[in-house]
Design an enzyme around this catalytic site. Sequence first.
Site, PDB file in Angstrom:
ATOM      1  N   GLY A   1       0.807  -1.223  -0.041  1.00 31.80           N
ATOM      2  CA  GLY A   1      -0.067   0.217  -0.033  1.00 31.80           C
ATOM      3  C   GLY A   1       0.581   1.157   0.020  1.00 31.80           C
ATOM      4  O   GLY A   1       2.034   1.200  -0.418  1.00 31.80           O
TER       5      GLY A   1
ATOM      6  N   HIS B   1       4.144   1.247  -8.132  1.00 29.84           N
ATOM      7  CA  HIS B   1       3.181   0.251  -8.029  1.00 29.84           C
ATOM      8  C   HIS B   1       2.490  -0.089  -9.273  1.00 29.84           C
ATOM      9  O   HIS B   1       1.836  -1.043  -9.516  1.00 29.84           O
ATOM     10  CB  HIS B   1       2.379   0.301  -6.610  1.00 29.84           C
ATOM     11  CG  HIS B   1       3.053   0.259  -5.473  1.00 29.84           C
ATOM     12  ND1 HIS B   1       3.172   1.461  -4.665  1.00 29.84           N
ATOM     13  CD2 HIS B   1       3.784  -0.765  -4.663  1.00 29.84           C
ATOM     14  CE1 HIS B   1       4.076   1.342  -3.363  1.00 29.84           C
ATOM     15  NE2 HIS B   1       4.166  -0.024  -3.630  1.00 29.84           N
TER      16      HIS B   1
ATOM     17  N   GLN C   1      11.454  -4.428  -9.960  1.00 29.87           N
ATOM     18  CA  GLN C   1      13.351  -4.436  -9.981  1.00 29.87           C
ATOM     19  C   GLN C   1      13.627  -3.678  -8.794  1.00 29.87           C
ATOM     20  O   GLN C   1      14.681  -4.070  -8.220  1.00 29.87           O
ATOM     21  CB  GLN C   1      13.721  -4.221 -11.230  1.00 29.87           C
ATOM     22  CG  GLN C   1      15.302  -4.291 -11.348  1.00 29.87           C
ATOM     23  CD  GLN C   1      15.814  -3.356 -12.299  1.00 29.87           C
ATOM     24  OE1 GLN C   1      15.334  -3.337 -13.517  1.00 29.87           O
ATOM     25  NE2 GLN C   1      16.902  -2.809 -11.692  1.00 29.87           N
ATOM     26  N   LYS C   2      12.699  -2.717  -8.489  1.00 31.06           N
ATOM     27  CA  LYS C   2      13.596  -1.822  -7.444  1.00 31.06           C
ATOM     28  C   LYS C   2      13.922  -2.603  -6.075  1.00 31.06           C
ATOM     29  O   LYS C   2      15.008  -2.471  -5.486  1.00 31.06           O
ATOM     30  CB  LYS C   2      12.155  -1.132  -6.915  1.00 31.06           C
ATOM     31  CG  LYS C   2      12.048  -0.563  -5.335  1.00 31.06           C
ATOM     32  CD  LYS C   2      13.160   0.755  -5.248  1.00 31.06           C
ATOM     33  CE  LYS C   2      13.029   1.357  -4.150  1.00 31.06           C
ATOM     34  NZ  LYS C   2      13.000   0.900  -2.883  1.00 31.06           N
TER      35      LYS C   2
HETATM   36  P1  AMP Z   1       5.911  -2.649  -1.571  1.00 32.25           P
HETATM   37  O1  AMP Z   1       4.406  -2.154  -1.540  1.00 32.25           O
HETATM   38  O2  AMP Z   1       7.097  -1.851  -1.219  1.00 32.25           O
HETATM   39  O3  AMP Z   1       6.139  -3.972  -1.001  1.00 32.25           O
HETATM   40  O4  AMP Z   1       6.281  -3.057  -3.291  1.00 32.25           O
HETATM   41  C1  AMP Z   1       5.202  -3.751  -3.887  1.00 32.25           C
HETATM   42  C2  AMP Z   1       5.852  -4.039  -5.174  1.00 32.25           C
HETATM   43  O5  AMP Z   1       6.061  -3.159  -5.811  1.00 32.25           O
HETATM   44  C3  AMP Z   1       7.213  -4.877  -4.990  1.00 32.25           C
HETATM   45  O6  AMP Z   1       7.019  -5.684  -6.289  1.00 32.25           O
HETATM   46  C4  AMP Z   1       8.002  -3.650  -5.388  1.00 32.25           C
HETATM   47  O7  AMP Z   1       9.105  -3.997  -5.988  1.00 32.25           O
HETATM   48  C5  AMP Z   1       7.304  -2.906  -6.397  1.00 32.25           C
HETATM   49  N1  AMP Z   1       7.895  -1.463  -6.448  1.00 32.25           N
HETATM   50  C6  AMP Z   1       7.925  -0.532  -5.462  1.00 32.25           C
HETATM   51  N2  AMP Z   1       8.598   0.568  -5.611  1.00 32.25           N
HETATM   52  C7  AMP Z   1       8.527   0.521  -7.245  1.00 32.25           C
HETATM   53  C8  AMP Z   1       9.263   1.422  -7.964  1.00 32.25           C
HETATM   54  N3  AMP Z   1       9.506   2.427  -7.842  1.00 32.25           N
HETATM   55  N4  AMP Z   1       9.220   0.762  -9.360  1.00 32.25           N
HETATM   56  C9  AMP Z   1       8.675  -0.195  -9.864  1.00 32.25           C
HETATM   57  N5  AMP Z   1       8.394  -1.230  -9.039  1.00 32.25           N
HETATM   58  C10 AMP Z   1       8.390  -0.875  -7.619  1.00 32.25           C
END
Ligand code: AMP
Length: 279
Positions: free
Chosen positions: A28, A34, A145-146
């Site tokens: 979230g 995202h 990929q982040k």
């Molecule tokens: P999180 O909410 O941080 O757990 O992220 C959920 C998904 O979004 C994960 O697969 C992350 O790697 C991806 N994600 C987060 N930030 C980025 C970004 N800046 N660019 C691409 N994917 C992202």
Amino acid sequence: MELVTTVARAQELLHAARRPLGFVPTMGALHEGHLALVREARAVCATVVASVFVNPLQFGPGEDLATYPRDPEHDPSKLEAAGVDVLFAPASNEMYPPGFATFVDVGPLGETFEGAVRPGHFRGVATVIVKLLNIVRPDRLYLGQKDAQQAVVLQKTIADLNAPVEVAIVPTVREPDGLAMSSRNAYLDAAQRAQAPTLHRALVATREALERGAQKRDAVVAGVAALSPSAKVDYLDLVDACTFAPLDSLQVPAFVIGAARFGKTRLIDNLWITTSPLT
Ligand code: AMP
């Protein structure tokens, strides 16, 4: 878009979903990074499911579980606008009811870099993702990929446990100044926000030195020099893109990975390298 909060309703609803089914797990506080995952899924899948769940298992004691950014007011409308059909947003006790006792141990890959700084983190990540895969039963799992080490760990978990899902890795979405979008960027004050893009610059400087043929040690020195002096580096390294094993010199594909603290906020980033050094 349908909002689902229980495992039983998600399984009932998704049993008959049109396929291929694409799944985007998140914690979230959604941003364009995202939403890029959602758009990739929307482009090729008949049904797109997203989850919003701040997974307590992947936070260590003393980490930011209680203060992790949350935005339940805006997340659903952002997901709906990006094309999500079903949002699964369970409460913690729905995912981990009393008596929950089974965990996914990801082995040594979970103990380096992020796993060394955050013991148990990848065990928590792999456990929740295996649960979510069993609940949603997607054909394609979309990861950013982040979080490169997370993507490598989860690809291994999926392969080791024969989970019937294909993984798609989506490139990192950045702010115009290079800072990788992250929910944790919301923690930065104005001065830290101004310094934070130097993490990306450090990765670029490291990559450029490697591509000129430098050994890793020298490339990392060049990278650290590009980082704001007020940042504290946790690591800056070169690793094999498939195994995350550290490399002494550039062999492709590889990641240059970095983690640094700006005040109390810890940021991670990476660059994917596919080009061999000039010879
Ligand atoms: P999180 O909410 O941080 O757990 O992220 C959920 C998904 O979004 C994960 O697969 C992350 O790697 C991806 N994600 C987060 N930030 C980025 C970004 N800046 N660019 C691409 N994917 C992202």
